[in-house]
Design a protein around this motif. Structure first.
Motif, PDB file in Angstrom:
ATOM      1  N   ALA A  12       0.838  -1.209   0.000  1.00  0.00           N
ATOM      2  CA  ALA A  12       0.000   0.000   0.000  1.00  0.00           C
ATOM      3  C   ALA A  12       0.871   1.258   0.000  1.00  0.00           C
ATOM      4  O   ALA A  12       0.569   2.234  -0.698  1.00  0.00           O
ATOM      5  CB  ALA A  12      -0.942   0.000   1.205  1.00  0.00           C
ATOM      6  N   ALA A  13       1.945   1.233   0.766  1.00  0.00           N
ATOM      7  CA  ALA A  13       2.843   2.397   0.807  1.00  0.00           C
ATOM      8  C   ALA A  13       3.484   2.631  -0.559  1.00  0.00           C
ATOM      9  O   ALA A  13       3.553   3.772  -1.031  1.00  0.00           O
ATOM     10  CB  ALA A  13       3.921   2.197   1.870  1.00  0.00           C
ATOM     11  N   ILE A  14       3.917   1.566  -1.196  1.00  0.00           N
ATOM     12  CA  ILE A  14       4.548   1.706  -2.513  1.00  0.00           C
ATOM     13  C   ILE A  14       3.540   2.175  -3.550  1.00  0.00           C
ATOM     14  O   ILE A  14       3.804   3.105  -4.319  1.00  0.00           O
ATOM     15  CB  ILE A  14       5.195   0.367  -2.941  1.00  0.00           C
ATOM     16  CG1 ILE A  14       6.392   0.059  -2.040  1.00  0.00           C
ATOM     17  CG2 ILE A  14       5.610   0.396  -4.407  1.00  0.00           C
ATOM     18  CD1 ILE A  14       6.911  -1.363  -2.163  1.00  0.00           C
ATOM     19  N   VAL A  15       2.369   1.540  -3.567  1.00  0.00           N
ATOM     20  CA  VAL A  15       1.367   1.836  -4.589  1.00  0.00           C
ATOM     21  C   VAL A  15       0.675   3.176  -4.367  1.00  0.00           C
ATOM     22  O   VAL A  15       0.340   3.872  -5.317  1.00  0.00           O
ATOM     23  CB  VAL A  15       0.331   0.687  -4.659  1.00  0.00           C
ATOM     24  CG1 VAL A  15      -0.853   1.048  -5.517  1.00  0.00           C
ATOM     25  CG2 VAL A  15       0.996  -0.572  -5.181  1.00  0.00           C
ATOM     26  N   VAL A  56      -6.481  11.378  -5.930  1.00  0.00           N
ATOM     27  CA  VAL A  56      -6.943   9.987  -5.854  1.00  0.00           C
ATOM     28  C   VAL A  56      -6.030   9.160  -4.952  1.00  0.00           C
ATOM     29  O   VAL A  56      -6.496   8.439  -4.061  1.00  0.00           O
ATOM     30  CB  VAL A  56      -7.040   9.370  -7.267  1.00  0.00           C
ATOM     31  CG1 VAL A  56      -7.251   7.862  -7.194  1.00  0.00           C
ATOM     32  CG2 VAL A  56      -8.170  10.032  -8.056  1.00  0.00           C
ATOM     33  N   TYR A  57      -4.734   9.268  -5.154  1.00  0.00           N
ATOM     34  CA  TYR A  57      -3.811   8.459  -4.363  1.00  0.00           C
ATOM     35  C   TYR A  57      -3.706   8.940  -2.920  1.00  0.00           C
ATOM     36  O   TYR A  57      -3.315   8.171  -2.043  1.00  0.00           O
ATOM     37  CB  TYR A  57      -2.444   8.364  -5.037  1.00  0.00           C
ATOM     38  CG  TYR A  57      -2.459   7.358  -6.166  1.00  0.00           C
ATOM     39  CD1 TYR A  57      -2.243   6.011  -5.916  1.00  0.00           C
ATOM     40  CD2 TYR A  57      -2.721   7.758  -7.468  1.00  0.00           C
ATOM     41  CE1 TYR A  57      -2.283   5.086  -6.937  1.00  0.00           C
ATOM     42  CE2 TYR A  57      -2.759   6.843  -8.504  1.00  0.00           C
ATOM     43  CZ  TYR A  57      -2.536   5.503  -8.236  1.00  0.00           C
ATOM     44  OH  TYR A  57      -2.585   4.587  -9.251  1.00  0.00           O
ATOM     45  N   ALA A  63      -5.004   3.673   3.337  1.00  0.00           N
ATOM     46  CA  ALA A  63      -4.771   2.258   3.626  1.00  0.00           C
ATOM     47  C   ALA A  63      -3.420   2.024   4.297  1.00  0.00           C
ATOM     48  O   ALA A  63      -3.261   1.064   5.066  1.00  0.00           O
ATOM     49  CB  ALA A  63      -4.849   1.435   2.337  1.00  0.00           C
ATOM     50  N   VAL A  64      -2.465   2.901   4.041  1.00  0.00           N
ATOM     51  CA  VAL A  64      -1.117   2.701   4.594  1.00  0.00           C
ATOM     52  C   VAL A  64      -1.134   2.725   6.128  1.00  0.00           C
ATOM     53  O   VAL A  64      -0.706   1.763   6.768  1.00  0.00           O
ATOM     54  CB  VAL A  64      -0.114   3.716   4.006  1.00  0.00           C
ATOM     55  CG1 VAL A  64       1.251   3.571   4.650  1.00  0.00           C
ATOM     56  CG2 VAL A  64      -0.022   3.555   2.497  1.00  0.00           C
ATOM     57  N   PHE A  67      -3.279  -0.320   7.669  1.00  0.00           N
ATOM     58  CA  PHE A  67      -2.568  -1.601   7.743  1.00  0.00           C
ATOM     59  C   PHE A  67      -1.320  -1.489   8.607  1.00  0.00           C
ATOM     60  O   PHE A  67      -0.885  -2.472   9.198  1.00  0.00           O
ATOM     61  CB  PHE A  67      -2.236  -2.119   6.343  1.00  0.00           C
ATOM     62  CG  PHE A  67      -3.433  -2.728   5.667  1.00  0.00           C
ATOM     63  CD1 PHE A  67      -3.846  -4.011   5.994  1.00  0.00           C
ATOM     64  CD2 PHE A  67      -4.162  -2.013   4.745  1.00  0.00           C
ATOM     65  CE1 PHE A  67      -4.966  -4.578   5.397  1.00  0.00           C
ATOM     66  CE2 PHE A  67      -5.277  -2.559   4.135  1.00  0.00           C
ATOM     67  CZ  PHE A  67      -5.685  -3.850   4.466  1.00  0.00           C
ATOM     68  N   GLY A  68      -0.764  -0.298   8.719  1.00  0.00           N
ATOM     69  CA  GLY A  68       0.364  -0.088   9.612  1.00  0.00           C
ATOM     70  C   GLY A  68      -0.021  -0.295  11.062  1.00  0.00           C
ATOM     71  O   GLY A  68       0.705  -0.951  11.822  1.00  0.00           O
ATOM     72  N   PHE A  69      -1.159   0.264  11.461  1.00  0.00           N
ATOM     73  CA  PHE A  69      -1.634   0.058  12.839  1.00  0.00           C
ATOM     74  C   PHE A  69      -1.934  -1.411  13.102  1.00  0.00           C
ATOM     75  O   PHE A  69      -1.605  -1.933  14.169  1.00  0.00           O
ATOM     76  CB  PHE A  69      -2.881   0.904  13.121  1.00  0.00           C
ATOM     77  CG  PHE A  69      -2.593   2.297  13.559  1.00  0.00           C
ATOM     78  CD1 PHE A  69      -2.010   2.558  14.796  1.00  0.00           C
ATOM     79  CD2 PHE A  69      -2.903   3.374  12.744  1.00  0.00           C
ATOM     80  CE1 PHE A  69      -1.731   3.842  15.209  1.00  0.00           C
ATOM     81  CE2 PHE A  69      -2.630   4.669  13.139  1.00  0.00           C
ATOM     82  CZ  PHE A  69      -2.046   4.912  14.376  1.00  0.00           C
ATOM     83  N   ALA A  70      -2.564  -2.077  12.125  1.00  0.00           N
ATOM     84  CA  ALA A  70      -2.871  -3.498  12.298  1.00  0.00           C
ATOM     85  C   ALA A  70      -1.588  -4.311  12.441  1.00  0.00           C
ATOM     86  O   ALA A  70      -1.501  -5.202  13.296  1.00  0.00           O
ATOM     87  CB  ALA A  70      -3.702  -3.999  11.119  1.00  0.00           C
TER      88      ALA A  70
END
Length: 164
Positions: A12-15, A56-57, A63-64, A67-70
């Protein structure tokens, strides 16, 4: 599960963050080209596209940290200093993007889309347009520097047991 969450976080971070940092960096010079050639539809279209990519991005980029917190929760590192610093820097980067970069891009784009001239900008027309893009480049650089710092913290992770 941790490996899956970490993989999704990194992807997610890359995209998401990658395209925003590149498009935001490309926007000021593209806007200067659009101002320099008021009738050039391609220059204006490029500027519009870069702004849209950023908008948009920026939304996809949410999401970054999710998912980082998770991932951090699963790894049991939510209280680690490096992670707290990363969270603060990520929040700052998001604030710079949402409160400075995107609104300034919109303002520059609206001016460029006007009648094709820079006279709508207060000041000396072309000089004011260039100054606006220079200020935008500066805040974009701050945004990019914040993300680069977070990336380094994620890789180095001070105090980690991975030996990195």
């Amino acid at each position: 599960m941790t490996k899956f969450l970490l993989a999704v976080h990194v992807i997610a971070a890359i995209v998401a963050v990658g395209p925003v940092t590149v498009a935001a960096s490309m926007f000021p010079p593209a806007a200067r080209r659009a101002f320099g050639a008021p009738g050039d539809a391609d220059a204006l279209a490029t500027t519009r596209l870069l702004h849209r990519i950023c908008r948009v991005y920026a939304v996809v980029g949410v999401a970054v940290p999710v998912f980082g917190f998770a991932t951090a929760s699963n790894m049991g590192v939510l209280g680690d200093t490096w992670l707290i610093v990363s969270i603060v820097l990520t929040a700052l980067a998001a604030g710079v993007l949402a409160l400075l970069v995107l609104p300034r891009q919109s303002a520059v784009l609206e001016t460029a889309e006007g009648d094709g001239s820079v006279e709508e900008m207060p000041g000396e027309g072309a000089t004011a347009a260039r100054a606006a893009t220079v200020r935008l480049a500066m805040v974009t650089g701050i945004f990019n520097l914040l993300w680069a710092t977070v990336t380094v913290l994620m890789i180095i992770r001070p105090g980690s047991t991975t030996g990195a």
